[in-house]
Design a protein around this motif. Structure first.
Motif, PDB file in Angstrom:
ATOM      1  N   GLN A  19      93.467  -2.930 -10.948  1.00 13.18           N
ATOM      2  CA  GLN A  19      94.201  -2.181 -11.969  1.00 13.18           C
ATOM      3  C   GLN A  19      95.479  -2.894 -12.392  1.00 13.18           C
ATOM      4  O   GLN A  19      95.802  -2.938 -13.579  1.00 13.18           O
TER       5      GLN A  19
ATOM      6  N   HIS B 106      94.683  -5.914 -14.575  1.00 12.06           N
ATOM      7  CA  HIS B 106      94.196  -5.521 -15.896  1.00 12.06           C
ATOM      8  C   HIS B 106      95.330  -4.941 -16.745  1.00 12.06           C
ATOM      9  O   HIS B 106      95.441  -5.227 -17.932  1.00 12.06           O
TER      10      HIS B 106
ATOM     11  N   GLN C 176      91.416 -10.932 -20.638  1.00 13.85           N
ATOM     12  CA  GLN C 176      91.238  -9.493 -20.467  1.00 13.85           C
ATOM     13  C   GLN C 176      89.798  -9.080 -20.144  1.00 13.85           C
ATOM     14  O   GLN C 176      89.591  -8.313 -19.210  1.00 13.85           O
TER      15      GLN C 176
ATOM     16  N   GLY D 267      88.548  -7.131 -16.968  1.00 14.30           N
ATOM     17  CA  GLY D 267      87.825  -5.875 -17.157  1.00 14.30           C
ATOM     18  C   GLY D 267      86.532  -5.853 -16.363  1.00 14.30           C
ATOM     19  O   GLY D 267      86.142  -4.818 -15.819  1.00 14.30           O
TER      20      GLY D 267
ATOM     21  N   ARG E  68      83.834   2.222  -6.060  1.00 18.47           N
ATOM     22  CA  ARG E  68      84.622   3.331  -5.506  1.00 18.47           C
ATOM     23  C   ARG E  68      84.461   4.655  -6.238  1.00 18.47           C
ATOM     24  O   ARG E  68      84.673   5.706  -5.664  1.00 18.47           O
TER      25      ARG E  68
ATOM     26  N   LYS F 253      82.771   8.013 -12.283  1.00 16.27           N
ATOM     27  CA  LYS F 253      83.532   7.521 -13.430  1.00 16.27           C
ATOM     28  C   LYS F 253      82.708   6.478 -14.190  1.00 16.27           C
ATOM     29  O   LYS F 253      82.624   6.528 -15.413  1.00 16.27           O
TER      30      LYS F 253
ATOM     31  N   MET G 226      87.783   0.897 -26.061  1.00 18.48           N
ATOM     32  CA  MET G 226      88.505  -0.184 -25.376  1.00 18.48           C
ATOM     33  C   MET G 226      87.727  -1.491 -25.462  1.00 18.48           C
ATOM     34  O   MET G 226      88.273  -2.542 -25.810  1.00 18.48           O
TER      35      MET G 226
ATOM     36  N   GLY H 189      88.731  -4.804 -27.383  1.00 19.05           N
ATOM     37  CA  GLY H 189      88.904  -5.992 -26.537  1.00 19.05           C
ATOM     38  C   GLY H 189      88.128  -7.173 -27.089  1.00 19.05           C
ATOM     39  O   GLY H 189      88.632  -8.296 -27.131  1.00 19.05           O
TER      40      GLY H 189
ATOM     41  N   ALA I   2      93.865   0.071 -27.480  1.00 20.51           N
ATOM     42  CA  ALA I   2      93.027  -0.203 -26.313  1.00 20.51           C
ATOM     43  C   ALA I   2      93.696   0.262 -25.032  1.00 20.51           C
ATOM     44  O   ALA I   2      93.038   0.771 -24.119  1.00 20.51           O
ATOM     45  N   VAL I   3      95.003   0.109 -24.964  1.00 20.09           N
ATOM     46  CA  VAL I   3      95.720   0.567 -23.772  1.00 20.09           C
ATOM     47  C   VAL I   3      95.553   2.080 -23.608  1.00 20.09           C
ATOM     48  O   VAL I   3      95.226   2.581 -22.528  1.00 20.09           O
TER      49      VAL I   3
ATOM     50  N   GLY J 214      92.009   2.818 -22.612  1.00 20.12           N
ATOM     51  CA  GLY J 214      91.749   2.428 -21.226  1.00 20.12           C
ATOM     52  C   GLY J 214      92.298   3.450 -20.245  1.00 20.12           C
ATOM     53  O   GLY J 214      91.636   3.805 -19.261  1.00 20.12           O
ATOM     54  N   TRP J 215      93.503   3.935 -20.526  1.00 17.46           N
ATOM     55  CA  TRP J 215      94.066   4.939 -19.615  1.00 17.46           C
ATOM     56  C   TRP J 215      93.292   6.238 -19.689  1.00 17.46           C
ATOM     57  O   TRP J 215      93.166   6.952 -18.693  1.00 17.46           O
TER      58      TRP J 215
ATOM     59  N   THR K   6      90.458   5.809 -17.368  1.00 20.44           N
ATOM     60  CA  THR K   6      90.856   5.896 -15.971  1.00 20.44           C
ATOM     61  C   THR K   6      91.181   7.328 -15.553  1.00 20.44           C
ATOM     62  O   THR K   6      90.737   7.789 -14.504  1.00 20.44           O
TER      63      THR K   6
HETATM   64  C1  HDD Z   1      94.690  -4.410 -24.317  1.00 18.72           C
HETATM   65  C2  HDD Z   1      94.112  -3.529 -23.679  1.00 18.72           C
HETATM   66  C3  HDD Z   1      92.770  -3.573 -23.004  1.00 18.72           C
HETATM   67  C4  HDD Z   1      91.613  -4.295 -23.305  1.00 18.72           C
HETATM   68  C5  HDD Z   1      91.392  -5.284 -24.414  1.00 18.72           C
HETATM   69  C6  HDD Z   1      90.637  -3.953 -22.302  1.00 18.72           C
HETATM   70  N1  HDD Z   1      91.170  -3.051 -21.433  1.00 18.72           N
HETATM   71 FE1  HDD Z   1      90.227  -2.168 -19.864  1.00 18.72          FE
HETATM   72  N2  HDD Z   1      91.884  -1.005 -19.512  1.00 18.72           N
HETATM   73  C7  HDD Z   1      93.091  -1.158 -20.121  1.00 18.72           C
HETATM   74  C8  HDD Z   1      93.366  -1.935 -21.212  1.00 18.72           C
HETATM   75  C9  HDD Z   1      92.467  -2.808 -21.837  1.00 18.72           C
HETATM   76  C10 HDD Z   1      94.220  -0.347 -19.479  1.00 18.72           C
HETATM   77  C11 HDD Z   1      94.896   0.612 -20.386  1.00 18.72           C
HETATM   78  O1  HDD Z   1      95.288  -1.139 -19.109  1.00 18.72           O
HETATM   79  C12 HDD Z   1      93.487   0.226 -18.212  1.00 18.72           C
HETATM   80  C13 HDD Z   1      93.722   1.661 -17.788  1.00 18.72           C
HETATM   81  C14 HDD Z   1      93.986   1.590 -16.304  1.00 18.72           C
HETATM   82  C15 HDD Z   1      94.130   0.189 -15.980  1.00 18.72           C
HETATM   83  O2  HDD Z   1      94.366  -0.302 -14.886  1.00 18.72           O
HETATM   84  O3  HDD Z   1      93.946  -0.547 -17.125  1.00 18.72           O
HETATM   85  C16 HDD Z   1      92.013  -0.148 -18.458  1.00 18.72           C
HETATM   86  C17 HDD Z   1      91.015   0.282 -17.604  1.00 18.72           C
HETATM   87  C18 HDD Z   1      89.742  -0.266 -17.501  1.00 18.72           C
HETATM   88  C19 HDD Z   1      88.728   0.163 -16.573  1.00 18.72           C
HETATM   89  C20 HDD Z   1      88.885   1.309 -15.577  1.00 18.72           C
HETATM   90  C21 HDD Z   1      89.613   0.824 -14.364  1.00 18.72           C
HETATM   91  C22 HDD Z   1      89.829   1.924 -13.350  1.00 18.72           C
HETATM   92  O4  HDD Z   1      89.639   3.103 -13.641  1.00 18.72           O
HETATM   93  O5  HDD Z   1      90.251   1.559 -12.274  1.00 18.72           O
HETATM   94  C23 HDD Z   1      87.614  -0.648 -16.787  1.00 18.72           C
HETATM   95  C24 HDD Z   1      86.300  -0.601 -16.040  1.00 18.72           C
HETATM   96  C25 HDD Z   1      87.971  -1.569 -17.841  1.00 18.72           C
HETATM   97  N3  HDD Z   1      89.270  -1.322 -18.265  1.00 18.72           N
HETATM   98  C26 HDD Z   1      87.140  -2.551 -18.339  1.00 18.72           C
HETATM   99  C27 HDD Z   1      87.412  -3.322 -19.465  1.00 18.72           C
HETATM  100  C28 HDD Z   1      86.487  -4.264 -20.054  1.00 18.72           C
HETATM  101  C29 HDD Z   1      85.099  -4.565 -19.518  1.00 18.72           C
HETATM  102  C30 HDD Z   1      87.085  -4.815 -21.148  1.00 18.72           C
HETATM  103  C31 HDD Z   1      86.424  -5.841 -22.021  1.00 18.72           C
HETATM  104  C32 HDD Z   1      86.773  -6.184 -23.140  1.00 18.72           C
HETATM  105  C33 HDD Z   1      88.416  -4.202 -21.251  1.00 18.72           C
HETATM  106  N4  HDD Z   1      88.574  -3.301 -20.204  1.00 18.72           N
HETATM  107  C34 HDD Z   1      89.352  -4.485 -22.248  1.00 18.72           C
END
Ligand code: HDD
Ligand code: HEM
Ligand code: HEM
Lengths: 440, 340
Positions: free
Chosen positions: A179, A182, A230, A234, A244, A248, A323, A327, A367-368, A371-372, A375
């Motif tokens: 986390q 990422h 990224q 991801g 885990r 989800k 997201m 991405g 995307a942020v 993504g949240w 989560t």
């Molecule tokens: C610029 C922002 C951004 C971009 C381009 C991506 N993500 Fe992301 N993602 C996030 C910003 C983000 C985040 C907002 O930062 C999160 C929320 C919690 C965390 O740790 O990161 C997240 C969470 C998050 C989670 C859940 C993690 C968890 O619950 O522990 C997964 C599985 C992915 N991402 C996978 C991806 C994949 C496969 C991407 C492929 C393109 C991707 N993300 C692009």
């Protein structure tokens, strides 16, 4: 509005607001440090001006980030007292270290913003670096606290009691690394594209082109490096979630039935009653590969999880799709930009490339937020995964809806004012920072 | 280690009251400054608190983090029963912090300045008022864990003459601290005189509000009197506070700013000491019973880790903070323009 829903909405609103400012607070100091460094070495006044213009933006954002963070540290208790009563001592370690990091950040920022022409120039520059490093560190620490909610560790839960508490083990829980990595990359990508986009727009409009070109280059470089990394990070996250939090992962992919060689579902509208996804494109085996690194592996579906432990499927799925989609777009932009830097220098001044960056401007932050949502909503109905339900944690005080309305009003007005101020900063660039070539 | 953690908690509360308080006070002074001097006051104020206001407010966060990590039951009980005043205080913090930085960093200085100024000054008043209300309610035995109806559980837990008197007292103290601090921050004779006058009136206000606190405590049978005068440390602290007050008045006329600040801080520390020492380790007094820092402490390992983090943190923070304050004190005469 139901009290519980109101509390969740208020928490989501506050965090969704804070995260924007904290990303900028974490990343902008690095941009400033780079341009400040170039100025110190070359003496080119444009870089000094960019540094100063950026630092005014940072001051506005920092103040807003700090007050919204202060609100959060109270809100954890105001909205979720039962959660904090038990979780506080367990996941509090990162918060207490974070306190230190914030403090150092605030002190260093005082030196940096008010220290122009007052200190040794290298000391002054160095305080700017400290702002960035401690900001990034605080981000990582809070995310580690959040990771604990996803993968609780460092205690035993026996008969409703939390015993054998070990705050250090709680901090280094299974999810913290994936986390934190990422999130940090996301902060760089989101802030970088946002800043680059604004400068690109100004270049297109032929306002102070030299000034904006310099700013654009720094921001775009950071953003593109992060955007390339990224998806890799991801992928680490997805494998981690599969291990885990299978519920989800299943919700993210609207994956209803456990199966081997599971397909990756692109788009579509999940139908929770019929347990299927309509109008989706399915790519065979890819989900198995993403989750377990093997096209044939079995992926647990929602059917293997009791109904009352399902997260909201549609929201999680849409958010995940958004997201990923964003991405991929950002990654393509990054590839084009690097290709231009490497082989096709003439592209760099072309309007279509700049326009591309203008289009990408808001994508990182969207995307942020998405993504949240994945989560947090994907963790439901748990506040501490597998241990405490969110519904059991909420405050007994009725009428939270009103507090939610008030905070919504406050945050919306703040967002409007901050945007307005940023607009005015940019408008004033000609007057404050116009540098004719070679003249200071 | 528990005592180290409690020591940090007390110190953070004191420092927030002093530094954050002086900061709020600056806004309060602006609120009460006549129109014609306001512009100049604002300038002095910005120079004085600009570089450090962010750091000043960190003490509140440190105190909160110590509470929720080390003493979670106390944190969650206060969060439930004092939800409303805490929320109002938070809104005040948001409004004030953002208005302060907006007015200094808005690239165009136009009518919006008026809006920022209004918000800044008013929220500088509201925030310490509600901070005081929270503090007053926490110690006055108004919180009733057995009540379940909305009014008794969530309103009368803080809505009382006593709590409001403590709130007003806090506001007056903040104003006083700020006025004393600002005397040394300006070179303009006229302005010094004005701050001196302000310090005197704030001091008088504090004495009146202090009287209100005693009066309202009397009326609602809250034994503030015995808390303060009930043991020898309390009495000593009160005497020390009184002596320092007299010295302070004397020195104010002489214009010895550093000693003046020190004395004002000392006085507030003594007041805080006298009201906390007597019911220590009970930090919250309920209608029936109390919440004790010792009984309700978190798990030993948590306290151990928290204490270590705090000690480690202070090694980094304190020298840096002192250097920050020192450098801006030393160089404040050198002409500089904040827009630069
Ligand atoms: C610029 C922002 C951004 C971009 C381009 C991506 N993500 Fe992301 N993602 C996030 C910003 C983000 C985040 C907002 O930062 C999160 C929320 C919690 C965390 O740790 O990161 C997240 C969470 C998050 C989670 C859940 C993690 C968890 O619950 O522990 C997964 C599985 C992915 N991402 C996978 C991806 C994949 C496969 C991407 C492929 C393109 C991707 N993300 C692009
Ligand atoms: C800044 C990024 C974050 C965003 C945008 C975010 C978003 C959200 C959302 C959308 C919810 C509501 C979920 C639902 O009710 O369906 C939520 C709940 C919550 N989040 Fe986060 N979150 C973030 C980070 C964190 C962090 C770092 C923590 C704690 C350390 C945290 C703690 C909580 C808690 C306690 C709740 C309420 C309980 C719950 O609904 O699970 N969040 N957040
Ligand atoms: C993923 C979620 C989060 C991230 C990445 C994050 C990161 C940050 C960063 C980098 C800052 C520095 C402010 C700036 O530079 O603008 C900040 C401020 C702050 N955050 Fe967050 N934060 C998150 C969630 C939270 C939560 C859940 C809390 C509270 C429990 C919190 C409490 C604070 C506080 C109190 C401040 C103000 C500190 C100051 O005055 O400098 N944050 N956050």
């Amino acid at each position: 509005m139901d009290n519980f829903i109101a509390a969740r909405s208020q928490m989501a609103l506050s965090l969704g607001f804070h995260i924007v400012f904290s990303c900028i607070g974490m990343v902008m100091p690095f941009f400033m440090a780079v341009s400040h460094l170039i100025w110190l070495r070359t003496g080119n006044p444009n870089y000094k001006n960019i540094t100063k213009a950026w630092s005014k933006g940072v001051a506005i954002f920092f103040a807003t980030g700090a007050v919204s963070g202060t609100v959060l540290s109270f809100e954890l208790g105001l909205l979720w007292p039962e959660f904090m009563k038990h979780a506080g001592p367990i996941f509090g370690m990162p918060f207490s270290l974070e306190g230190t990091a914030f403090f150092i950040e605030a002190i260093a920022l005082g030196f940096y913003l008010y220290g122009w022409d007052r200190f040794n120039r290298w000391f002054h520059w160095f305080t700017g670096v400290i702002v960035g490093v401690s900001g990034l560190l605080s981000g990582i620490l809070v995310v580690s606290a959040n990771a604990w909610m996803n993968s609780p560790k460092g205690f035993d839960y026996v008969n409703g009691k939390y015993i054998n508490i070990d705050p250090i083990a709680a901090m280094f829980n299974d999810a913290w690394f994936s986390q934190a990595l990422h999130m940090s990359l996301a902060a760089f990508a989101a802030t970088g594209f946002a800043v680059a986009g604004v400068h690109a727009l100004m270049i297109i409009r032929k306002n102070n082109v030299v000034f904006h070109q310099k700013g654009f280059k720094i921001a775009a470089l950071f953003a593109c490096v992060a955007a390339l990394l990224q998806p890799l990070s991801g992928d680490i996250s997805a494998k981690d979630v599969a291990k885990r939090q299978p519920a989800k992962l299943a919700a993210m992919e609207a994956h209803f039935e456990t199966e081997k060689g599971a397909p990756f579902i692109l788009g579509g509208i999940p139908d929770e009653k019929e347990k299927k996804v309509n109008y989706a494109i399915k790519i065979p085996g890819v989900l198995s590969f993403l989750a377990h690194g093997d096209f044939k592996a079995e992926v647990k579906g929602l059917n293997s999880i009791p109904e009352n432990e399902h997260p909201p499927i549609a929201i999680t799925h849409f958010a995940f799709q958004i997201m990923i989609g964003l991405g991929v777009l950002m990654m393509i932009t990054a590839v084009i930009y690097f290709f231009a830097l490497w082989k096709k220098k003439e592209w760099l001044t072309k309007e279509w490339l700049l326009k591309l960056f203008v289009i990408v401007t808001p994508m990182g932050f969207l995307a942020v937020e998405a993504g949240w949502t994945v989560t947090e909503v994907g963790r439901q109905p748990w506040i501490i995964y597998g241990v405490m339900r969110t519904a059991d944690a909420v405050t007994p005080m009725p009428g939270i809806a009103y507090s939610f309305y008030v905070f919504t009003l406050v945050y919306v007005s703040l967002a409007v004012v901050v945007t307005f101020m940023l607009y005015r900063q940019i408008k004033m660039v000609n007057i404050l920072y116009d540098v004719k070539e070679g003249v200071q | 280690m528990l005592y180290i953690v409690i020591g940090f908690l007390w110190t953070s509360i004191l420092l927030y009251l002093l530094l954050g308080g002086a900061d709020f006070g600056a806004g309060i002074i602006e609120l009460f400054t006549g129109k014609k001097d306001r512009q100049q006051t604002r300038k002095t104020l910005y120079k004085a608190i600009g570089p450090i206001w962010e750091a000043n407010h960190m003490w509140l966060i440190i105190a909160i983090v110590i509470l929720f990590v080390g003493f979670p039951v106390i944190y969650s009980t206060m969060s439930i029963y004092l939800h409303i005043p805490l929320t109002i205080m938070l809104l005040g913090i948001v409004a004030r912090g953002t208005a302060f930085s907006f007015r200094n960093y808005d690239a165009i200085k136009d009518d919006m300045q008026m809006v920022y100024n209004r918000i800044f000054a008013i929220s500088s008043f509201i925030t310490p008022l509600f901070l005081g209300i929270v503090a007053g309610s926490a110690v006055s035995g108004q919180i009733d864990l057995s009540s379940h109806d909305f009014l008794n559980a969530y309103i009368f837990s803080w809505f009382s003459w006593f709590s409001f008197s403590v709130g007003l007292f806090t506001v007056a103290i903040c104003g006083f601290l700020a006025a004393v601090y600002l005397i040394g921050e300006t070179k303009i004779k006229e302005e010094q005189k004005q701050f001196r006058k302000m310090a005197v009136s704030m001091n008088i206000a504090a004495v009146i509000c202090g009287g209100l606190v005693f009066l309202s405590a009397r009326l609602s049978n809250i034994p503030v009197y015995t808390w303060i005068f009930g043991n020898s440390i309390g009495i000593t602290a009160v005497i020390a506070a009184t002596i320092s007050l007299i010295l302070l008045w004397y020195l104010m006329m002489q214009g010895k700013t550093i000693i003046l600040r020190f004395l004002a801080g000392f006085q507030i520390a003594m007041i805080l000491l006298s009201v906390t020492i007597n019911h220590y380790p009970n930090i919250v007094i309920l209608k029936t019973g109390h919440l004790s820092l010792v009984e309700l402490r978190g798990h030993d390992k948590t306290i151990e880790a928290l204490g270590t983090a705090l000690l480690l943190g202070s090694v980094f923070i304190l020298p840096a903070l002192f250097y920050l304050i020192y450098s801006f004190q030393k160089r404040k005469d050198s002409s500089y323009n904040p827009d630069h």
